[in-house]
Design a protein around this motif. Sequence first.
Motif, mmCIF file in Angstrom:
data_model
loop_
_atom_site.group_PDB
_atom_site.id
_atom_site.type_symbol
_atom_site.label_atom_id
_atom_site.label_comp_id
_atom_site.label_asym_id
_atom_site.label_seq_id
_atom_site.Cartn_x
_atom_site.Cartn_y
_atom_site.Cartn_z
ATOM 1 N N VAL A 100 46.990 67.995 13.895
ATOM 2 C CA VAL A 100 46.540 69.152 14.665
ATOM 3 C C VAL A 100 47.762 69.775 15.318
ATOM 4 C CG1 VAL A 100 45.090 70.019 16.530
ATOM 5 C CG2 VAL A 100 44.246 68.152 15.085
ATOM 6 N N MET A 101 48.005 71.028 14.993
ATOM 7 C CA MET A 101 49.143 71.734 15.585
ATOM 8 C C MET A 101 48.633 72.825 16.527
ATOM 9 S SD MET A 101 52.387 73.565 13.832
ATOM 10 C CE MET A 101 51.882 75.227 13.426
ATOM 11 N N PHE A 102 49.136 72.804 17.753
ATOM 12 C CA PHE A 102 48.803 73.840 18.724
ATOM 13 C C PHE A 102 49.967 74.823 18.804
ATOM 14 C CE2 PHE A 102 46.282 70.151 19.947
ATOM 15 C CZ PHE A 102 45.032 70.718 20.123
ATOM 16 N N VAL A 103 49.637 76.093 18.768
ATOM 17 C CA VAL A 103 50.653 77.142 18.764
ATOM 18 C C VAL A 103 50.418 78.076 19.941
ATOM 19 C CG1 VAL A 103 51.703 78.977 17.397
ATOM 20 C CG2 VAL A 103 50.461 77.155 16.255
ATOM 21 N N GLY A 104 51.479 78.390 20.673
ATOM 22 C CA GLY A 104 51.359 79.402 21.718
ATOM 23 C C GLY A 104 51.069 80.758 21.087
ATOM 24 N N GLN A 105 50.396 81.610 21.834
ATOM 25 C CA GLN A 105 50.071 82.948 21.318
ATOM 26 C C GLN A 105 50.267 83.963 22.441
ATOM 27 O OE1 GLN A 105 49.973 85.065 19.184
ATOM 28 N NE2 GLN A 105 47.991 85.310 18.184
ATOM 29 N N VAL A 160 45.163 71.181 10.818
ATOM 30 C CA VAL A 160 44.408 72.216 11.527
ATOM 31 C C VAL A 160 45.376 72.887 12.496
ATOM 32 C CG1 VAL A 160 42.601 72.585 13.260
ATOM 33 C CG2 VAL A 160 42.163 71.064 11.315
ATOM 34 N N VAL A 161 45.312 74.206 12.587
ATOM 35 C CA VAL A 161 46.162 74.943 13.520
ATOM 36 C C VAL A 161 45.277 75.618 14.567
ATOM 37 C CG1 VAL A 161 47.687 76.953 13.771
ATOM 38 C CG2 VAL A 161 48.083 75.308 11.926
ATOM 39 N N VAL A 162 45.618 75.418 15.830
ATOM 40 C CA VAL A 162 44.855 76.020 16.926
ATOM 41 C C VAL A 162 45.801 76.871 17.760
ATOM 42 C CG1 VAL A 162 43.393 75.582 18.936
ATOM 43 C CG2 VAL A 162 43.352 73.972 16.994
ATOM 44 N N SER A 163 45.513 78.150 17.817
ATOM 45 C CA SER A 163 46.371 79.071 18.554
ATOM 46 C C SER A 163 45.830 79.265 19.973
ATOM 47 C CB SER A 163 46.442 80.378 17.754
ATOM 48 O OG SER A 163 46.583 81.468 18.598
ATOM 49 N N LEU A 164 46.764 79.307 20.938
ATOM 50 C CA LEU A 164 46.401 79.290 22.352
ATOM 51 C C LEU A 164 46.988 80.517 23.061
ATOM 52 C CD1 LEU A 164 47.585 75.590 22.873
ATOM 53 C CD2 LEU A 164 45.203 76.315 22.541
#
Length: 559
Positions: A100-105, A160-164
């Motif tokens: 699971v990768m979290f990405v700043g947005q 899975v990529v989750v943008s924040l």
Amino acid sequence: MRGKDNIRTAAEVLIDQLRIHGVRHVFCVPGESYLAVLDAFHDSDLAVTVCRQEGGAAMMAEAVGKVTGRPGVCFVTRGPGATNASAGIHIARQDSTPLVMFVGQVARDMREREAFQELDYRAVFGSMTKWATEIDDPARLPEIVSRAFHTAANGRPGPVVVSLPEDMLSERIAVDDAPSFTPVETSPGPAEMANLTQLLGTAHAPILILGGSRWSQDAADGVARFAQKFKLPVCTTFRRLHLFDALHPCYGGDLGIGPNPKLVDRIKAADLVVLIGGRMGELPSQSYTLFDIPRPQMTFVHVHPGAEELGRVYSPHLPIHATPTAFAAALGHLELPGTSRGQAEAAHADYLAWTETPTAQPGAVNLGAVMVWLRENLPADAILCNGAGNYAAWIHRFFRFRRFGQHVAPTSGSMGYGIPAAVAMKRLYPERPVVCIAGDGDFLMNGQEFATAVQYGLPIIVVIADNGIYGTIRMHQEREYPGRIVASELRNPDFPAYARAFGGFGVAVERTADFPAAFKEAQASGKPAIIRLAIDPEAITPVTTLAKIRAKSLAEKGG
Ligand SMILES: Cc1ncc(C[n+]2csc(CCOP(=O)(O)OP(=O)(O)O)c2C)c(N)n1
Ligand SMILES: [Mg+2]
């Protein structure tokens, strides 16, 4: 800071979800896009590893997912951070690894203007991940993170990529946590196991092939007991050697690049193939030549945790939708008439003969002999990591893996994987020896993470097979365009000096006989270490040389 009224920032809620889902380690390169998360790290007990490039951070998280079966987690910043990290996302995809990768947005009110470093992550990662999403409403954070973990780990695992969005992360909310997630085990049904019993009971030359993910030591042991009881030969697919004990009397070898021709013959002659866990991709299928498509010529049983993989390329006579762990457990209850089904003994004798002695090589350092020394001198709990390049052929051939998780390497053939994987393994298992074998080209794709090893005091040992070329490509060039060398030569730094400049230990080895002392010195230094092996570029595979490949090609092409 957390309020006393259980009102938390969205970033704090996010960190709490990670802890609930069992996350211990996160890997990151910081970015101003997710400062609120960084601040939430501050008060949490998560082990944070700050990396030097997002590709390294994503590969570290991928390595954690590979060995634990639970999603590895990384955090990266928007645009340039996310695109750097895509190298690790692709590995998780091809290798079926939960990640699971979290990405700043950018902030929600700036989206769609192509604001600073803005990307549409659903579009960018859509075809590379199992799911790519963005969280708009902080109140839905527990739900979406829970789904991210389930999606990454269930069925055929993947990224899975989750943008924040930045402003979302600092909103303060009162929301309930999600329950902790457990990967779903899919068990084979009684009808399928009865069918399998019948097929195995009547086969004359059956063989088991192990691959994919969703394994454990227990599952590997279960298959080993079953194989031994019925004398079934077992082989492993490309870079999945850790799924079966190489010294088990049923082990028939590695079905990867340049496999033992006797193993290939054995598979061709089989009347029943049981593929457990793997997809049977391009490399183990020997460029899709081993089995007819869509219906293999022999009876073909395919056990896979992803329903969508069954029948995707090969149409099995018996598809079994099950995780390898659940399937291995079910094998424990399976009885076959008689005890002698297959030619396990002969297969294992072939394997031992193929891997016993290093082949003769040009040059003063024989990589095969180095591998044999490592296999005889490293303890059973040692972990070997590598990336991609021809040097890996000597690992596959001569190192004998004994247990699950002992080999951490990309089936995707991604260069630069070994160093981040080794850093991650040493971070997870500080008490276990971790050795990275790298090519000279391979090493410098993520050599910067050697700094991470130094920063965290992780005494990994990196063995660089330095032949001054992108050897794999040079080999292909000589075969296809003999003598026309372009873009495959390398002028390398002084690798031991590189190690020292970073605060590690470095030593050069010019002769095979000097390797043991160099390795012991590296161990004794207690520091992250680099051992540079002077490899003759002519020693291009364990069985041939560049000159021979060129000569053969010229002869064939009439040159
Ligand atoms: C990220 C990435 N880029 C490019 C390639 C193509 N490629 C495969 S092997 C190889 C050369 C590897 O060179 P080196 O690490 O020095 O190992 P050697 O083959 O010389 O043993 C290249 C460029 C790849 N597999 N992965
Ligand atoms: Mg090289």
